[in-house]
Design a protein around this motif. Structure first.
Motif, PDB file in Angstrom:
ATOM      1  N   GLU A   1       2.709  17.566 -39.700  1.00 41.54           N
ATOM      2  CA  GLU A   1       3.293  18.248 -38.547  1.00 41.54           C
ATOM      3  C   GLU A   1       3.028  17.515 -37.232  1.00 41.54           C
ATOM      4  N   VAL A   2       2.208  16.480 -37.275  1.00 41.80           N
ATOM      5  CA  VAL A   2       1.825  15.774 -36.051  1.00 41.80           C
ATOM      6  C   VAL A   2       2.970  14.882 -35.583  1.00 41.80           C
ATOM      7  N   ASP A   3       3.282  14.931 -34.292  1.00 45.45           N
ATOM      8  CA  ASP A   3       4.274  14.031 -33.716  1.00 45.45           C
ATOM      9  C   ASP A   3       3.734  13.487 -32.392  1.00 45.45           C
ATOM     10  N   ALA A   4       4.484  12.589 -31.790  1.00 49.26           N
ATOM     11  CA  ALA A   4       4.029  11.921 -30.574  1.00 49.26           C
ATOM     12  C   ALA A   4       3.838  12.908 -29.429  1.00 49.26           C
ATOM     13  N   ASP A   5       4.690  13.936 -29.353  1.00 51.62           N
ATOM     14  CA  ASP A   5       4.583  14.912 -28.256  1.00 51.62           C
ATOM     15  C   ASP A   5       3.276  15.702 -28.358  1.00 51.62           C
ATOM     16  N   TRP A   6       2.931  16.119 -29.586  1.00 51.59           N
ATOM     17  CA  TRP A   6       1.680  16.883 -29.743  1.00 51.59           C
ATOM     18  C   TRP A   6       0.483  16.014 -29.399  1.00 51.59           C
ATOM     19  N   LEU A   7       0.496  14.778 -29.872  1.00 45.71           N
ATOM     20  CA  LEU A   7      -0.606  13.873 -29.574  1.00 45.71           C
ATOM     21  C   LEU A   7      -0.729  13.633 -28.078  1.00 45.71           C
TER      22      LEU A   7
ATOM     23  N   ALA B   1     -10.860   4.556 -35.669  1.00 48.05           N
ATOM     24  CA  ALA B   1     -11.704   5.528 -34.985  1.00 48.05           C
ATOM     25  C   ALA B   1     -12.941   4.839 -34.410  1.00 48.05           C
ATOM     26  N   THR B   2     -13.653   5.566 -33.554  1.00 40.95           N
ATOM     27  CA  THR B   2     -14.919   5.028 -33.042  1.00 40.95           C
ATOM     28  C   THR B   2     -16.100   5.506 -33.880  1.00 40.95           C
ATOM     29  N   GLU B   3     -15.929   6.629 -34.600  1.00 41.56           N
ATOM     30  CA  GLU B   3     -16.989   7.162 -35.451  1.00 41.56           C
ATOM     31  C   GLU B   3     -16.370   7.801 -36.684  1.00 41.56           C
TER      32      GLU B   3
ATOM     33  N   GLY C   1      -8.297  14.917 -24.921  1.00 40.79           N
ATOM     34  CA  GLY C   1      -9.599  14.381 -25.308  1.00 40.79           C
ATOM     35  C   GLY C   1      -9.544  13.700 -26.661  1.00 40.79           C
ATOM     36  N   PRO C   2     -10.696  13.343 -27.212  1.00 40.95           N
ATOM     37  CA  PRO C   2     -10.740  12.713 -28.534  1.00 40.95           C
ATOM     38  C   PRO C   2     -10.121  13.618 -29.610  1.00 40.95           C
ATOM     39  N   ILE C   3      -9.478  13.007 -30.563  1.00 41.19           N
ATOM     40  CA  ILE C   3      -8.815  13.739 -31.647  1.00 41.19           C
ATOM     41  C   ILE C   3      -9.574  13.488 -32.942  1.00 41.19           C
ATOM     42  N   GLY C   4      -9.902  14.557 -33.656  1.00 44.51           N
ATOM     43  CA  GLY C   4     -10.547  14.438 -34.954  1.00 44.51           C
ATOM     44  C   GLY C   4      -9.512  14.419 -36.062  1.00 44.51           C
ATOM     45  N   VAL C   5      -9.744  13.616 -37.066  1.00 46.18           N
ATOM     46  CA  VAL C   5      -8.868  13.559 -38.240  1.00 46.18           C
ATOM     47  C   VAL C   5      -9.739  13.787 -39.464  1.00 46.18           C
ATOM     48  N   LEU C   6      -9.427  14.836 -40.225  1.00 47.14           N
ATOM     49  CA  LEU C   6     -10.228  15.202 -41.394  1.00 47.14           C
ATOM     50  C   LEU C   6      -9.370  15.094 -42.648  1.00 47.14           C
TER      51      LEU C   6
ATOM     52  N   GLY D   1      -3.827   3.655 -28.892  1.00 47.19           N
ATOM     53  CA  GLY D   1      -4.578   3.931 -27.684  1.00 47.19           C
ATOM     54  C   GLY D   1      -5.322   5.255 -27.684  1.00 47.19           C
ATOM     55  N   ARG D   2      -5.202   6.041 -28.772  1.00 48.83           N
ATOM     56  CA  ARG D   2      -5.877   7.331 -28.817  1.00 48.83           C
ATOM     57  C   ARG D   2      -7.340   7.169 -29.212  1.00 48.83           C
TER      58      ARG D   2
END
Length: 291
Positions: free
Chosen positions: A219-225, A273-275, A230-235, A255-256
């Motif tokens: 469901e993720v698209d460029a507009d939502w992102l 990711a950074t972590e 802030g930082p976005i978590g991906v699980l 760039g996110r």
């Protein structure tokens, strides 16, 4: 190649009948010590070895437990075989590994071997995908054949299963992501198995409870992102599915600031990711409980 010695050969060599020879080899106390000694000397001389398959057929038990696994690449597979074997061996059971390599036809054939009595019990580790419904498996369960699904399990089977508390683990991972400053969460869709479904649904529920903006991966698209500041978590259940989603969304993610969370292991750097936070399951405990 020389012929394998038989009970008939031993009977001929000792002048005893076959039933007496058989009882002597089994240590039957009804056989005199001198007679038993004669039989064992003859057995050693002729190189006699008992036919364990025939004994198992007669006794209705093989003293073996199969571990059915798709492969041995994952910790759940090799840990299960090692730890379950340590539990079963003191009780006189040998642990054998039967690999089906993700092949549904081979998986079904191994189940049929179980139904034919080639093992006394089975520990089964399904693939991440969904196995087709199996009449053989239903027959095994129906006659209370001792089998246990480990880690993952097919919902339709209605068979005993041992797994970890995935809902609690997901809550812990989401908590770590929040602690890292995440302000929105993406839950990557996984292959449809019960464990992945519990993890997905638990992540969505926990984000809703915390008031954290959340989207399923599809469901993720460029507009939502772009709306997230802030930082976005991906699980995801595993690294492979997580990175596959990132590749498919690479342009929108450019760039996110990302933080990842998954289960069991992570190889290499956390990029992009950074972590990355990893929920490591206690497979040794799972295997011991299953055995």
């Amino acid at each position: 190649m020389s012929r394998r010695a038989t009970l008939r050969d031993l009977a001929r060599a000792t002048g005893l009948d076959i039933s007496t020879v058989s009882r002597a080899l089994r240590g039957d106390q009804r056989v005199a010590a001198e007679t038993a000694g004669t039989v064992h000397v003859a057995a050693a001389k002729l190189g006699y070895r008992p036919n364990l398959a025939a004994r198992a057929l007669q006794a209705g038990a093989t003293r073996t437990v199969w571990v059915l696994a798709s492969g041995l690449e994952l910790a759940v597979d090799h840990s299960l075989a090692r730890e379950a074997g340590a539990v079963l061996e003191p009780s006189g059971y040998d642990t054998l590994i039967a690999l089906y390599r993700g092949d549904d036809a081979l998986y079904e054939r191994l189940l049929q071997r179980l139904d034919q009595g080639l093992a006394d019990a089975a520990l089964i580790v399904p693939t991440f995908g969904v196995h087709p419904e199996s009449r053989t498996l239903r027959a095994l369960i129906g006659r209370r054949y001792p089998l246990v699904f480990c880690d993952r399990y097919p919902a339709w089977a209605g068979a005993p299963a041992v797994t970890t508390d995935n809902a609690q683990a997901v809550q812990a991972l989401v908590g770590r992501l929040l602690g890292a400053g995440v302000t929105a969460l993406v839950v990557v869709e996984e292959m449809p198995n019960m464990v992945a479904a519990v993890r997905r649904d638990s992540a969505l529920a926990e984000a809703a409870r915390l008031g954290l903006p959340v989207r399923r991966g599809r469901e993720v698209d460029a507009d939502w992102l772009a709306a997230q500041r802030g930082p976005i978590g991906v699980l995801a259940t595993d690294q492979q599915n997580l990175l596959a989603w990132c590749r498919g969304t690479a342009e929108a993610l450019r760039g996110r600031d990302l933080r990842f969370a998954c289960f069991d292991r992570w190889e290499g750097e956390p990029y992009p990711a950074t972590e990355v936070y990893v929920g490591i399951q206690a497979f040794a405990d799972l295997a011991q409980r299953a055995a």
